[in-house]
Design a protein around this motif. Structure first.
Motif, PDB file in Angstrom:
ATOM      1  N   LYS A 109      -1.482   5.236   0.266  1.00 32.64           N
ATOM      2  CA  LYS A 109      -1.222   5.085   1.726  1.00 32.64           C
ATOM      3  C   LYS A 109      -2.909   4.616   2.232  1.00 32.64           C
ATOM      4  CE  LYS A 109      -1.145   9.953   3.141  1.00 32.64           C
ATOM      5  NZ  LYS A 109      -0.361  10.961   3.216  1.00 32.64           N
ATOM      6  N   LYS A 110      -3.682   4.911   1.589  1.00 35.24           N
ATOM      7  CA  LYS A 110      -4.981   4.603   2.081  1.00 35.24           C
ATOM      8  C   LYS A 110      -5.575   3.311   1.551  1.00 35.24           C
ATOM      9  CE  LYS A 110      -6.720   9.078   3.195  1.00 35.24           C
ATOM     10  NZ  LYS A 110      -7.335  10.334   2.508  1.00 35.24           N
ATOM     11  N   ALA A 111      -4.788   2.673   0.558  1.00 34.79           N
ATOM     12  CA  ALA A 111      -5.528   1.309  -0.001  1.00 34.79           C
ATOM     13  C   ALA A 111      -5.130   0.136   1.028  1.00 34.79           C
ATOM     14  CB  ALA A 111      -4.542   1.264  -1.217  1.00 34.79           C
ATOM     15  N   PRO A 112      -6.065  -0.949   0.878  1.00 32.96           N
ATOM     16  CA  PRO A 112      -5.680  -1.770   1.687  1.00 32.96           C
ATOM     17  C   PRO A 112      -4.539  -2.463   1.253  1.00 32.96           C
ATOM     18  CG  PRO A 112      -7.278  -2.335   0.273  1.00 32.96           C
ATOM     19  CD  PRO A 112      -6.933  -1.014  -0.031  1.00 32.96           C
ATOM     20  N   LYS A 113      -3.997  -3.111   2.623  1.00 34.01           N
ATOM     21  CA  LYS A 113      -2.453  -4.147   2.422  1.00 34.01           C
ATOM     22  C   LYS A 113      -2.601  -5.115   1.414  1.00 34.01           C
ATOM     23  CE  LYS A 113       0.478  -6.078   5.650  1.00 34.01           C
ATOM     24  NZ  LYS A 113       0.099  -7.785   5.510  1.00 34.01           N
ATOM     25  N   GLY A 114      -1.667  -5.162   0.643  1.00 37.06           N
ATOM     26  CA  GLY A 114      -1.463  -6.429  -0.586  1.00 37.06           C
ATOM     27  C   GLY A 114      -1.816  -5.934  -2.016  1.00 37.06           C
ATOM     28  N   VAL A 115      -2.706  -4.747  -1.934  1.00 36.92           N
ATOM     29  CA  VAL A 115      -3.364  -4.659  -3.427  1.00 36.92           C
ATOM     30  C   VAL A 115      -2.500  -3.971  -4.293  1.00 36.92           C
ATOM     31  CG1 VAL A 115      -4.279  -2.248  -2.690  1.00 36.92           C
ATOM     32  CG2 VAL A 115      -5.739  -3.868  -4.286  1.00 36.92           C
ATOM     33  N   PHE A 116      -1.420  -3.501  -3.791  1.00 34.99           N
ATOM     34  CA  PHE A 116      -0.516  -2.565  -4.812  1.00 34.99           C
ATOM     35  C   PHE A 116       0.907  -2.942  -4.816  1.00 34.99           C
ATOM     36  CE2 PHE A 116       2.155   1.241  -5.008  1.00 34.99           C
ATOM     37  CZ  PHE A 116       1.758   1.520  -6.473  1.00 34.99           C
ATOM     38  N   GLU A 117       1.509  -2.783  -5.713  1.00 35.93           N
ATOM     39  CA  GLU A 117       3.013  -2.890  -5.558  1.00 35.93           C
ATOM     40  C   GLU A 117       3.651  -2.108  -6.684  1.00 35.93           C
ATOM     41  OE1 GLU A 117       4.447  -6.983  -6.598  1.00 35.93           O
ATOM     42  OE2 GLU A 117       6.320  -6.384  -6.585  1.00 35.93           O
ATOM     43  N   ARG A 118       4.574  -1.268  -6.494  1.00 39.44           N
ATOM     44  CA  ARG A 118       5.287  -0.619  -7.410  1.00 39.44           C
ATOM     45  C   ARG A 118       6.569  -1.001  -7.763  1.00 39.44           C
ATOM     46  NH1 ARG A 118       8.703   4.254  -7.605  1.00 39.44           N
ATOM     47  NH2 ARG A 118       8.862   4.227  -5.250  1.00 39.44           N
ATOM     48  N   VAL A 119       6.922  -1.063  -8.806  1.00 36.19           N
ATOM     49  CA  VAL A 119       8.417  -1.552  -9.227  1.00 36.19           C
ATOM     50  C   VAL A 119       8.991  -0.546 -10.266  1.00 36.19           C
ATOM     51  CG1 VAL A 119       9.634  -3.433 -10.766  1.00 36.19           C
ATOM     52  CG2 VAL A 119       7.452  -3.837  -9.583  1.00 36.19           C
ATOM     53  N   GLN A 120      10.180  -0.026  -9.595  1.00 39.14           N
ATOM     54  CA  GLN A 120      10.806   1.165 -10.564  1.00 39.14           C
ATOM     55  C   GLN A 120      11.614   0.200 -11.289  1.00 39.14           C
ATOM     56  OE1 GLN A 120      13.259   3.884  -8.469  1.00 39.14           O
ATOM     57  NE2 GLN A 120      13.824   4.837 -10.643  1.00 39.14           N
ATOM     58  N   ASP A 121      11.324   0.251 -12.690  1.00 36.23           N
ATOM     59  CA  ASP A 121      12.084  -0.440 -13.564  1.00 36.23           C
ATOM     60  C   ASP A 121      11.526  -0.143 -14.975  1.00 36.23           C
ATOM     61  OD1 ASP A 121      13.802  -2.355 -14.942  1.00 36.23           O
ATOM     62  OD2 ASP A 121      13.541  -4.160 -13.458  1.00 36.23           O
TER      63      ASP A 121
END
Ligand SMILES: Cc1cc2nc3c(=O)[nH]c(=O)nc-3n(C[C@H](O)[C@H](O)[C@H](O)COP(=O)(O)OP(=O)(O)OC[C@H]3O[C@@H](n4cnc5c(N)ncnc54)[C@H](O)[C@@H]3O)c2cc1C
Length: 432
Positions: A109-121
């Motif tokens: 939640k504190k990371a900058p926008k666009g730096v992280f994506e989580r994929v449940q797979d």
């Protein structure tokens, strides 16, 4: 006890102090990163496979440090972070199992926008420059970190990926324990010891017998720990049978069974549970564990140890293709329980390794020198619960000496609330 504590401080302070300073420096850099990272339209992916102790920490660290032009993609099959440390406790204690499943949402939640994506797979195959997921989607990567851990039978690990089904698995075991009068736990490794003591202290009226094949419980730790645990088992009224390897019938784990002991003695138990972690190694997860390394089998077959199925890595934690060729794959790393790092198979070691992998990915991006992972005995410190309000902390040092400190903790949920906070989640939501 005070002398033991002083010895502990003297031993570990030199290792802990620099580590604490580096964590502080990380926090300062993460704060600055929030304002300097810029989201771009097609960033290069740093893919992290597996979001448990090794992978989740690595993803978090990368999200706080990757330069503009890169983003971290965390691929994890579970809907929630599985806080396995509490699985033995929540296999016994009812109505709390949901607390062991921490939402991932707050982690970044504190990371900058666009730096992280989580994929449940589920990642099914690693190839050069991309991974394939069970959904058929292919994710390209510039850098890859494999942190897929190990498979073990319950209650060390669960089969389900969704929280509701995983909770149901724990509830099934709770129900079996509640309904049984005579319970045998086969295997005096860490999980066997913890679950035995929990059953007996939460249900004092039940007969609980702990059966171990060797002459020493927790065979891979020091004698002092064995003696301490034997004393506690005696205090709470658990019978411990050592040097016994009863013929286990071909039944599912956690079923009623007749056990045949030395000399042909037969005893009936309403419930026989096996310790999936009783071990042949010094560290917690041992027998019955299978490293989740098959995803690199086709692409890098010689990077899987024929001895134990773990992924071979150099001291930089870059994957290398085995003793014969020894080529390192510069952009592919492996860490945690799946990797042959030389460090303990513990959450704390996974945390330390995540720092090395993060540093090395940044070093490759910026063309700097790589860091090496050198395991420290502090990473192997074991905290073992011994019933509802007792625990013992134990460590073995390289020079053969050891440290043992018993303690009391009446918080039945152990440290799970702290883990929720670390994950940026509100523990008040844990029972929802
Ligand atoms: C009951 C128990 C108690 C423990 N107590 C302690 C303790 O007190 N202190 C301590 O330091 N350590 C403890 N440990 C050890 C510690 O939990 C492990 O060392 C740690 O979990 C290793 O983390 P990992 O991320 O390497 O692997 P794992 O925890 O095994 O996680 C691997 C992750 O990868 C995911 N995954 C696997 N394959 C795929 C795929 N193909 N696609 C997508 N996702 C995938 C899994 O779902 C999982 O989330 C304990 C272990 C157990 C079982």
């Amino acid at each position: 006890m005070a002398v033991e504590m002083l010895r502990f401080i003297a031993k570990y302070l030199p290792a802990i102090l620099p580590f604490a300073f580096s964590l502080l420096s990380e926090r300062i850099h993460a704060f600055i990163h929030r304002f300097t990272y810029k989201s771009v339209s097609a960033p290069k992916n740093v893919v992290v496979l597996g979001g448990s102790f090794a992978g989740a920490w690595l993803a978090l660290r990368l999200a706080e440090s990757l330069p503009t032009g890169y983003k971290v993609v965390l691929v994890e099959k579970n809907s929630h972070f599985n806080y396995v440390f509490n699985f033995p406790r929540y296999s016994v204690l009812q109505h709390r199992e949901q607390r062991a499943f921490i939402p991932y949402d707050g982690l970044m939640k504190k990371a900058p926008k666009g730096v992280f994506e989580r994929v449940q797979d589920v990642a099914v195959e690693v190839r050069d420059g991309e991974i394939e997921l069970a959904s058929g989607v292919c994710v390209p990567y510039e850098y890859l970190a494999v942190a897929t851990g190990v498979r073990q039978s319950g209650p060390a690990k669960l089969l389900a990926s969704e929280k509701s089904e995983a909770c149901a698995e724990l509830r099934t075991l709770q129900g079996k324990i509640q309904g049984a009068k005579r319970i045998a736990i086969v295997g005096g490794g860490p999980v066997g010891v913890e679950i035995t003591a929990d059953i007996k202290t939460f249900y004092p009226e039940k007969t609980v017998i702990l059966i171990h094949s060797r002459s020493q419980l927790l065979s891979n730790f020091g004698k002092r720990l064995h003696e301490h645990v034997m004393g506690k088992m005696n205090d709470i009224g658990v019978e411990v049978l050592l040097g016994e390897r009863p013929n286990l019938p071909q039944v599912e784990n956690s079923e009623a069974a007749e056990l045949v002991f030395k000399g042909g003695r037969v005893e009936h138990f309403d419930l026989v549970a096996r310790d999936p972690l009783q071990g042949k190694e010094k560290i917690i997860p041992c027998t019955g564990q299978t490293p989740n390394s098959s995803i690199i089998e086709n692409f890098l077959p010689t990077a899987i140890s024929p001895k134990n199925g773990q992924i071979l890595v150099k001291s930089t934690l870059q994957v290398h293709s085995g003793p014969k060729c020894g080529t390192a794959f510069e952009n592919i790393f492996s860490l945690g329980d799946v990797a042959e790092t030389g460090g303990p198979k513990m959450g704390s070691a996974a945390f330390v390794q995540s720092g090395i992998v993060e540093k090395n990915i940044l070093a490759l991006i910026h063309g700097k020198e790589l860091s090496e992972y050198k395991p420290m005995s502090v990473e192997g410190i074991l905290k073992l619960t011994l019933g509802k309000d007792n625990y013992v902390v134990y460590a073995q040092h390289e020079d053969g000496s050891d440290f043992l400190m018993p303690g009391k903790d009446s918080n039945v949920d152990l440290a799970v609330a702290k883990a929720w906070k670390t994950f940026g989640a509100d523990f008040k939501d844990s029972d929802v």
